[in-house]
Write a protein that holds these residues in place. Sequence first.
Motif, mmCIF file in Angstrom:
data_model
loop_
_atom_site.group_PDB
_atom_site.id
_atom_site.type_symbol
_atom_site.label_atom_id
_atom_site.label_comp_id
_atom_site.label_asym_id
_atom_site.label_seq_id
_atom_site.Cartn_x
_atom_site.Cartn_y
_atom_site.Cartn_z
ATOM 1 N N ARG A 94 0.844 -1.198 0.000
ATOM 2 C CA ARG A 94 0.000 0.000 0.000
ATOM 3 C C ARG A 94 0.880 1.248 0.000
ATOM 4 N N GLU A 95 0.563 2.208 -0.905
ATOM 5 C CA GLU A 95 1.344 3.439 -1.003
ATOM 6 C C GLU A 95 0.774 4.570 -0.165
ATOM 7 N N GLY A 96 -0.513 4.535 0.122
ATOM 8 C CA GLY A 96 -1.142 5.602 0.896
ATOM 9 C C GLY A 96 -2.371 5.089 1.594
ATOM 10 N N GLY A 97 -2.975 5.932 2.464
ATOM 11 C CA GLY A 97 -4.152 5.521 3.204
ATOM 12 C C GLY A 97 -3.783 4.601 4.352
ATOM 13 N N VAL A 98 -4.812 4.064 5.003
ATOM 14 C CA VAL A 98 -4.627 3.237 6.196
ATOM 15 C C VAL A 98 -5.372 1.926 6.025
ATOM 16 N N SER A 99 -4.735 0.820 6.378
ATOM 17 C CA SER A 99 -5.375 -0.491 6.318
ATOM 18 C C SER A 99 -6.542 -0.551 7.292
ATOM 19 N N SER A 100 -7.573 -1.303 6.926
ATOM 20 C CA SER A 100 -8.741 -1.452 7.802
ATOM 21 C C SER A 100 -8.461 -2.368 8.984
ATOM 22 N N ILE A 101 -7.360 -3.143 8.936
ATOM 23 C CA ILE A 101 -7.018 -4.065 10.012
ATOM 24 C C ILE A 101 -5.796 -3.515 10.750
ATOM 25 N N SER A 102 -6.035 -2.869 11.874
ATOM 26 C CA SER A 102 -4.958 -2.320 12.679
ATOM 27 C C SER A 102 -4.414 -3.402 13.612
ATOM 28 N N MET A 103 -3.333 -3.070 14.310
ATOM 29 C CA MET A 103 -2.760 -4.010 15.272
ATOM 30 C C MET A 103 -3.783 -4.370 16.357
ATOM 31 N N LYS A 104 -4.557 -3.368 16.788
ATOM 32 C CA LYS A 104 -5.537 -3.597 17.851
ATOM 33 C C LYS A 104 -6.658 -4.529 17.405
ATOM 34 N N LYS A 105 -6.933 -4.527 16.090
ATOM 35 C CA LYS A 105 -8.022 -5.355 15.586
ATOM 36 C C LYS A 105 -7.587 -6.782 15.245
ATOM 37 N N SER A 106 -6.282 -7.042 15.300
ATOM 38 C CA SER A 106 -5.772 -8.336 14.845
ATOM 39 C C SER A 106 -6.325 -9.502 15.669
ATOM 40 N N VAL A 107 -6.360 -9.332 17.002
ATOM 41 C CA VAL A 107 -6.871 -10.404 17.858
ATOM 42 C C VAL A 107 -8.352 -10.643 17.591
ATOM 43 N N TYR A 108 -9.114 -9.557 17.494
ATOM 44 C CA TYR A 108 -10.539 -9.677 17.167
ATOM 45 C C TYR A 108 -10.718 -10.376 15.828
ATOM 46 N N TYR A 109 -9.900 -9.996 14.859
ATOM 47 C CA TYR A 109 -9.956 -10.600 13.526
ATOM 48 C C TYR A 109 -9.773 -12.114 13.611
ATOM 49 N N MET A 110 -8.740 -12.552 14.331
ATOM 50 C CA MET A 110 -8.449 -13.977 14.436
ATOM 51 C C MET A 110 -9.612 -14.732 15.086
ATOM 52 N N VAL A 111 -10.114 -14.198 16.197
ATOM 53 C CA VAL A 111 -11.191 -14.872 16.922
ATOM 54 C C VAL A 111 -12.478 -14.892 16.103
ATOM 55 N N LYS A 112 -12.836 -13.728 15.544
ATOM 56 C CA LYS A 112 -14.091 -13.610 14.803
ATOM 57 C C LYS A 112 -14.112 -14.537 13.590
ATOM 58 N N VAL A 113 -13.037 -14.531 12.810
ATOM 59 C CA VAL A 113 -13.004 -15.343 11.590
ATOM 60 C C VAL A 113 -12.955 -16.825 11.937
ATOM 61 N N THR A 114 -12.209 -17.180 12.978
ATOM 62 C CA THR A 114 -12.159 -18.588 13.391
ATOM 63 C C THR A 114 -13.550 -19.087 13.776
ATOM 64 N N LEU A 115 -14.264 -18.314 14.601
ATOM 65 C CA LEU A 115 -15.615 -18.702 14.990
ATOM 66 C C LEU A 115 -16.545 -18.773 13.783
ATOM 67 N N ALA A 116 -16.410 -17.819 12.865
ATOM 68 C CA ALA A 116 -17.270 -17.810 11.678
ATOM 69 C C ALA A 116 -17.040 -19.049 10.827
ATOM 70 N N ILE A 117 -15.774 -19.455 10.680
ATOM 71 C CA ILE A 117 -15.464 -20.646 9.890
ATOM 72 C C ILE A 117 -16.029 -21.897 10.577
ATOM 73 N N LEU A 118 -15.890 -21.981 11.892
ATOM 74 C CA LEU A 118 -16.420 -23.136 12.619
ATOM 75 C C LEU A 118 -17.947 -23.197 12.521
ATOM 76 N N ILE A 119 -18.595 -22.048 12.634
ATOM 77 C CA ILE A 119 -20.062 -22.001 12.499
ATOM 78 C C ILE A 119 -20.482 -22.375 11.088
ATOM 79 N N GLU A 120 -19.729 -21.889 10.088
ATOM 80 C CA GLU A 120 -20.008 -22.237 8.697
ATOM 81 C C GLU A 120 -19.913 -23.743 8.499
#
Length: 229
Positions: free
Chosen positions: A199-225
């Motif tokens: 990325r050359e500019g702007g800010v990613s939607s996944i910050s360091m603070k969101k990384s743990v939430y990302y891992m937990v949320k996606v893992t649960l979503a995959i298991l539910i799927e």
Amino acid sequence: MKKLIIIPAYNEEANIVKTVESIERDAVGFDYIVINDCSTDRTKEICEEHGFHYVDLPINLGIGGAVQTGYKYAWENGYDMAVQVDGDGQHDPEFLELMAEYLEIHQVDMVIGSRFIEKQGFQSSGMRRVGIRFFSGLIRLMTGKTITDPTSGLRMAGRNVIELFSKDYPRDYPEPESVVAILRKGLKVAEVPVIMREREGGVSSISMKKSVYYMVKVTLAILIERIRR
């Protein structure tokens, strides 16, 4: 074959012109649509000033809602293929024709552009690579299919997946979850090697603070799927 590029864009004023101009130059034969996800910067105004094709969402839907809007547009307008290209300029449109040819020749339902097959170009941060390997292993456990780059947003879908995603698509961090969904339906997914840019500019939607939430949320979503299918 009608081919559409879906460009989800939230606060991409620093990148959107380069992204669209590279598509117009290097992805001949593809149409495109920018999905402005209620940006608070000048993304919409820039699209207007340059005459870009865009849909302006009245509220912020997040990446999942923006991409699903693109799939709805593709389905309702009769496109045979649709590919997501992020508005931050990381995805190189030079690879799109290769992906389209692979999808058509090999009769698969989705082609994912993977940065980890030949390991060239920008490889993401060390922490994200750990997460990517985790999701790759989880998807293999749930489906028996190895996906080397399950968080890649550079994904091309055929007509049947376009229909599926136009009706049902995960809301946020959708890539791993949606791959599991279509694999569980018996559809065919393949990967081709691509080179991604940083990325050359702007800010990613996944910050360091969101990384743990990302891992937990996606893992649960995959298991539910896995359970509900």
